[in-house]
Write a protein that holds these residues in place. Structure first.
Motif, mmCIF file in Angstrom:
data_model
loop_
_atom_site.group_PDB
_atom_site.id
_atom_site.type_symbol
_atom_site.label_atom_id
_atom_site.label_comp_id
_atom_site.label_asym_id
_atom_site.label_seq_id
_atom_site.Cartn_x
_atom_site.Cartn_y
_atom_site.Cartn_z
ATOM 1 N N GLN A 137 0.825 -1.211 0.000
ATOM 2 C CA GLN A 137 0.000 0.000 0.000
ATOM 3 C C GLN A 137 0.861 1.265 0.000
ATOM 4 N N GLU A 138 1.979 1.199 0.708
ATOM 5 C CA GLU A 138 2.876 2.354 0.795
ATOM 6 C C GLU A 138 3.884 2.397 -0.350
ATOM 7 N N LYS A 139 3.779 1.432 -1.266
ATOM 8 C CA LYS A 139 4.683 1.311 -2.414
ATOM 9 C C LYS A 139 6.151 1.203 -1.977
ATOM 10 N N ASN A 140 6.354 0.516 -0.857
ATOM 11 C CA ASN A 140 7.703 0.265 -0.341
ATOM 12 C C ASN A 140 8.106 -1.146 -0.787
ATOM 13 N N ILE A 141 8.705 -1.213 -1.955
ATOM 14 C CA ILE A 141 9.019 -2.489 -2.588
ATOM 15 C C ILE A 141 10.004 -3.309 -1.754
ATOM 16 N N GLU A 142 11.002 -2.656 -1.178
ATOM 17 C CA GLU A 142 11.997 -3.380 -0.385
ATOM 18 C C GLU A 142 11.366 -4.026 0.850
ATOM 19 N N ALA A 143 10.530 -3.276 1.568
ATOM 20 C CA ALA A 143 9.865 -3.822 2.763
ATOM 21 C C ALA A 143 8.903 -4.940 2.384
ATOM 22 N N LYS A 144 8.209 -4.774 1.259
ATOM 23 C CA LYS A 144 7.301 -5.829 0.785
ATOM 24 C C LYS A 144 8.067 -7.113 0.549
ATOM 25 N N HIS A 145 9.163 -6.999 -0.185
ATOM 26 C CA HIS A 145 9.974 -8.175 -0.513
ATOM 27 C C HIS A 145 10.536 -8.820 0.757
ATOM 28 N N THR A 146 11.064 -8.003 1.650
ATOM 29 C CA THR A 146 11.651 -8.525 2.895
ATOM 30 C C THR A 146 10.620 -9.288 3.705
ATOM 31 N N ASN A 147 9.438 -8.723 3.870
ATOM 32 C CA ASN A 147 8.407 -9.358 4.692
ATOM 33 C C ASN A 147 7.814 -10.593 4.028
ATOM 34 N N LEU A 148 7.639 -10.558 2.720
ATOM 35 C CA LEU A 148 7.155 -11.754 2.031
ATOM 36 C C LEU A 148 8.206 -12.866 2.103
ATOM 37 N N SER A 149 9.471 -12.504 1.999
ATOM 38 C CA SER A 149 10.547 -13.505 2.114
ATOM 39 C C SER A 149 10.554 -14.132 3.511
ATOM 40 N N LYS A 150 10.346 -13.315 4.526
ATOM 41 C CA LYS A 150 10.289 -13.840 5.894
ATOM 42 C C LYS A 150 9.106 -14.786 6.061
ATOM 43 N N ALA A 151 7.969 -14.419 5.500
ATOM 44 C CA ALA A 151 6.785 -15.295 5.574
ATOM 45 C C ALA A 151 7.066 -16.608 4.846
#
Length: 131
Positions: free
Chosen positions: A41-55
């Motif tokens: 939602q915040e268009k923070n691609i790095e945080a999205k990738h990091t959190n999806l990788s952790k999941a």
């Protein structure tokens, strides 16, 4: 204060039963999925990738802990594999709907596991002669 919290968290993990550790994994996965949705939602691609990788790492850990002496483990492995593939797709497409789909599945697993822990504790309590 932060060091005390970290010590508490570490102690929680070190003293948890295998069943409680699994519950912690589900809860951690849900936390990272929620953070990934917020990052999209915040268009923070790095945080999205990091959190999806952790999941995905948590789902992979859940996969390797399956006990294949039970037939249901094969079905669970298929569902975990499906969730991992969907998270890869969500990461590529920045798709919150896919993340929500996986979040629903993880929530169902978590809630079922939590209920199983409660039932198991009641059985242990009842058979220990404390009733």
């Amino acid at each position: 204060m932060q060091k005390q919290y970290e010590a508490y968290q570490q102690n929680s993990v070190l003293t948890a039963s295998p069943g409680e550790l699994t519950l912690m994994l589900y809860n951690g996965c849900l936390k990272f999925l929620n953070q990934a949705k917020r990052a999209v939602q915040e268009k923070n691609i790095e945080a999205k990738h990091t959190n999806l990788s952790k999941a995905q790492n948590i789902i992979s850990e859940l996969m390797v802990t399956l006990n294949f002496d039970y037939d249901i483990a094969k079905d669970m492995r298929k569902l975990y594999d499906y969730m991992n593939r969907r998270l890869i797709e969500a990461n590529i497409k920045n798709d919150i709907a896919i993340i929500s789909e996986v979040e629903e599945l993880v929530t169902e697993f978590r809630d079922t596991w939590k209920e199983a822990l409660i039932i198991n504790r009641k059985k242990q309590y009842n058979t220990s002669g404390l009733v």
